[in-house]
Write an enzyme that holds these catalytic residues in place. Structure first.
Site, PDB file in Angstrom:
ATOM      1  N   GLY A 163     -27.517  23.248   0.140  1.00  0.00           N
ATOM      2  CA  GLY A 163     -26.417  23.051  -0.814  1.00  0.00           C
ATOM      3  C   GLY A 163     -26.957  22.922  -2.237  1.00  0.00           C
ATOM      4  O   GLY A 163     -26.462  23.572  -3.174  1.00  0.00           O
ATOM      5  N   HIS A 164     -27.999  22.088  -2.412  1.00  0.00           N
ATOM      6  CA  HIS A 164     -28.607  21.952  -3.741  1.00  0.00           C
ATOM      7  C   HIS A 164     -29.209  23.290  -4.191  1.00  0.00           C
ATOM      8  O   HIS A 164     -29.116  23.666  -5.355  1.00  0.00           O
ATOM      9  CB  HIS A 164     -29.747  20.924  -3.709  1.00  0.00           C
ATOM     10  N   VAL A 207     -21.766  24.124   1.204  1.00  0.00           N
ATOM     11  CA  VAL A 207     -22.650  24.907   2.079  1.00  0.00           C
ATOM     12  C   VAL A 207     -22.708  24.178   3.422  1.00  0.00           C
ATOM     13  O   VAL A 207     -22.910  22.954   3.473  1.00  0.00           O
ATOM     14  CB  VAL A 207     -24.059  25.062   1.472  1.00  0.00           C
ATOM     15  N   SER A 242     -27.721  15.203   2.225  1.00  0.00           N
ATOM     16  CA  SER A 242     -29.021  14.532   2.377  1.00  0.00           C
ATOM     17  C   SER A 242     -28.922  13.449   3.438  1.00  0.00           C
ATOM     18  O   SER A 242     -29.917  13.092   4.068  1.00  0.00           O
ATOM     19  CB  SER A 242     -29.449  13.910   1.051  1.00  0.00           C
TER      20      SER A 242
END
Ligand code: PAF
Length: 295
Positions: free
Chosen positions: A44-45, A184, A194
């Protein structure tokens, strides 16, 4: 400033040095794209970084587990941290600079200034985590002031956070374009976070109930069930069937006001926060295909 993919990004620790560095970049006419994170990067990041790479001449990532957005008894101490791992991942997405300050430099002795956004922060995560958004808006304002980005990218998984940051940016006339990027998901539907690292194998299986709830709500809406109460009742049953799941909130809200809605319409977004064991997971999604994008 080179932006070759896979070159290890430079890590800057000092607030002053970072601010000077970014000022110089701006003066040199560089467009700064910025992705603020708390680290333990996942796909995602990386999707935010790749989009930032496309939108800026210089791509800056911050990694700071911000103490002011965690409440007592939350996971500040346990939050996963590994700067070397994150730097290697950030390199694959073309990051140029990583800003990784220490808390005592961000909040030195005598620190006394906070940013509060009213209204949007009192519901949903704000109701469950008092003070959380005050910590987020304060640190994001500070990061914007230090990094001075032209564009900043945030994930839509933190739907409320994105709405709050947009409000703050407009209200404070911050000269930053805020971009929201799609959630995502893992192949099986779990939204990347996370915090997924906290889940046992069995909890990981049960955590799929969040994305299943979204699918079920969308199916109900598509079949004409637009009474929010009826949708919420079905989803509550679905989630309650998971032995380790406990609902924090499960609401159908207007995408901009975040106020609860009685009837599903194109602005409706389902927002949910569910504890799986001790791990609090969030997810969200629009309920009708015609929903206008928040990005
Ligand atoms: O979304 C996050 O990771 C954090 O809330 C943020 C925006 C980096 C502020 O600490």
């Amino acid at each position: 400033m080179t932006s070759a993919v896979n070159k290890t990004p430079e890590i800057v620790r000092s607030v002053d040095q970072m601010q000077q560095r970014c000022l110089a970049l701006r003066e040199a006419g560089k467009r700064i794209a910025f992705v603020p994170t708390m680290g333990w990067l996942h796909e995602g990041h990386l999707s935010l970084l790749r989009e930032g790479r496309r939108r800026g001449d210089v791509l800056v990532l911050s990694i700071f587990v911000n103490p002011t957005q965690f409440g007592a008894g939350e996971d500040f101490d346990n939050y996963p941290r590994d700067l070397d791992r994150d730097a290697a991942l950030a390199a694959t997405a073309g990051a140029d600079l990583i800003f990784a300050p220490v808390a005592s430099d961000m909040y030195p002795r005598g620190y006394a200034t906070y940013v509060d956004v009213e209204g949007l922060t009192e519901v949903l995560c704000g109701a469950s985590r008092p003070g959380h958004f005050r910590g987020v808006t304060t640190v994001v304002t500070k990061l914007f002031t230090i990094v001075q980005p032209h564009v900043a990218l945030f994930g839509q998984k933190d739907f409320q956070q994105l709405a709050v940051i947009r409000r703050m940016t407009v209200d404070l006339n911050l000269p930053v374009e805020v971009v929201g990027m799609p959630i995502v998901r893992e192949a099986d539907g779990l939204a990347m976070s996370s915090r997924n690292v906290y889940l046992s194998a069995e909890q990981r299986r049960q955590a799929l109930v969040l994305s299943r709830a979204l699918v079920m709500a969308r199916e109900m809406a598509a079949q004409g069930q637009i009474a929010a109460d009826a949708v919420i009742a079905e989803l509550t049953q679905l989630i309650a069937a998971m032995p380790d799941a406990r609902i924090d909130y499960l609401q159908i809200c207007h995408q901009r006001t975040l106020q609860q809605q009685a009837t599903v319409d194109p602005d409706s977004v389902l927002l949910l926060a569910v504890f799986i064991g001790q791990t609090r997971l969030i997810d969200n999604g629009f309920l009708l295909d015609s929903a206008p994008s928040q990005g």
